[in-house]
Structure formats: structure tokens, C-alpha cells
Design an enzyme around this catalytic site. Structure first.
Site, short mmCIF file in Angstrom:
data_model
loop_
_atom_site.label_atom_id
_atom_site.label_comp_id
_atom_site.label_asym_id
_atom_site.label_seq_id
_atom_site.Cartn_x
_atom_site.Cartn_y
_atom_site.Cartn_z
N ALA A 71 0.91 -1.48 0.21
CA ALA A 71 -0.44 0.26 -0.48
C ALA A 71 0.84 1.43 0.29
CB ALA A 71 -0.74 -0.26 0.97
N ALA A 74 1.92 1.60 -3.81
CA ALA A 74 1.40 1.92 -4.44
C ALA A 74 0.87 3.48 -3.84
CB ALA A 74 0.41 1.11 -4.05
N GLU A 75 0.28 4.13 -2.70
CA GLU A 75 0.38 5.36 -2.48
C GLU A 75 1.58 6.79 -3.39
OE1 GLU A 75 -1.75 9.31 0.67
OE2 GLU A 75 -2.33 5.99 1.05
N THR A 76 2.75 5.45 -2.70
CA THR A 76 3.86 6.91 -3.08
C THR A 76 3.76 6.83 -4.88
OG1 THR A 76 5.69 6.47 -1.09
CG2 THR A 76 6.25 7.08 -2.98
N SER A 79 0.73 9.22 -5.52
CA SER A 79 1.44 10.94 -5.51
C SER A 79 2.19 11.49 -6.12
CB SER A 79 1.75 10.35 -4.63
OG SER A 79 0.90 9.70 -3.01
#
Length: 150
Positions: A71, A74-76, A79
């Protein structure tokens, strides 16, 4: 994965900003967490961001890649794409992250590919596919970021 230089289609002012903070461009939006996870950016633009992360050191007690590490990858990646889409003087903050874990990884590198599915003026959404060394998808994610002025 080769040791070739990353393909970063990042505006020079963004790279300069992170360089002043002492941040390596290959982890420029992963921050300290990205460094701890071993996250490396190999391609970055507002349309597509690619990064890798080792499984070793990011495992849960059973020896499997931790879902939280997937997660965070993915968020990195999403973003970074949203920040690059937002442009100078703006930043992106994640407001919704969904992750579905399909299979496990126990060794090697995982690769995440974030692809823009919506790029608006105030929000951006990315689909992130995370695969193992054999190319099998292990996690599917979707991230929506709010775009704000500095």
C-alpha cells in the site's frame, strides 16, 4: 532490474526543490518511509510512474510481503504522478486508497506501475498494479489525490 539511471520526466524545479532538502531523486517522494522500504523510482511523469521495492525487509511475520508495504508503494507512486500532474506551486495529498491483495511475494523485487485514469484540476486518480519478479500481479490499487496550492 538494471542499475541504469532512472528515467524521470520530472520538471527541473521539482528536482531542485527536493535536492535542496537533500532527497535522492530516486526516492524523491517516498521520503524517509520510502528509504526504509527500499523504494526506487525508475520512471516518473504525470501519466505514468514506475517504482520497485524489495520484498526482503518488508515482510510480515510469515515471510510474505506486508500488505502495508504494498500500500505504501502504491500510494507513493500515485502521489508522485499526481504531484507531477498538479505542476509547479501545487502539491498532491492522498484522500482515498484501495488495495486488493491477489497473491503473495516472498523474495525478489516487486514493481509498481501507476497509470493515470483521471487528471483534473483539483483531483487525480491512479490505478497501480504491483507485480512480482515473474510479472504476476500481486496487488491492485487505486489512489485518488486532492490537488492543492502551496
Amino acid at each position: 532490474m538494471t542499475d541504469s539511471a532512472p528515467v524521470l520526466n520530472v520538471p527541473q524545479d521539482v528536482l531542485d526543490h527536493f535536492a535542496k532538502l537533500g532527497v535522492d531523486p530516486t526516492t524523491f517522494s517516498g521520503g524517509l518511509l520510502g528509504e526504509k522500504l527500499g523504494l526506487r523510482i525508475v520512471e516518473a511523469s504525470g501519466d505514468r510512474v514506475v517504482g520497485t521495492m524489495p520484498v526482503e525487509g518488508n515482510q510480515q511475520p510469515y515471510g510474505l510481503l506486508h500488505g502495508g508495504a504494498s500500500a505504501a508503494l502504491a500510494e507513493t507512486l500515485g502521489s508522485i504522478g499526481a504531484m507531477l500532474h498538479a505542476g509547479p506551486g501545487r502539491y498532491a495529498v492522498g484522500v482515498d486508497l484501495n488495495a486488493t491483495h491477489h497473491r503473495s511475494a516472498t523474495s525478489g523485487l516487486v514493481t509498481g506501475v501507476a497509470t493515470a485514469v483521471f487528471k483534473g484540476r483539483t483531483a487525480a486518480t491512479y490505478e497501480i498494479a504491483i507485480t512480482d519478479d515473474t510479472g504476476k500481479r500481486i496487488t491492485s490499487c487505486r489512489l485518488t489525490c486532492m490537488l492543492r496550492d502551496l
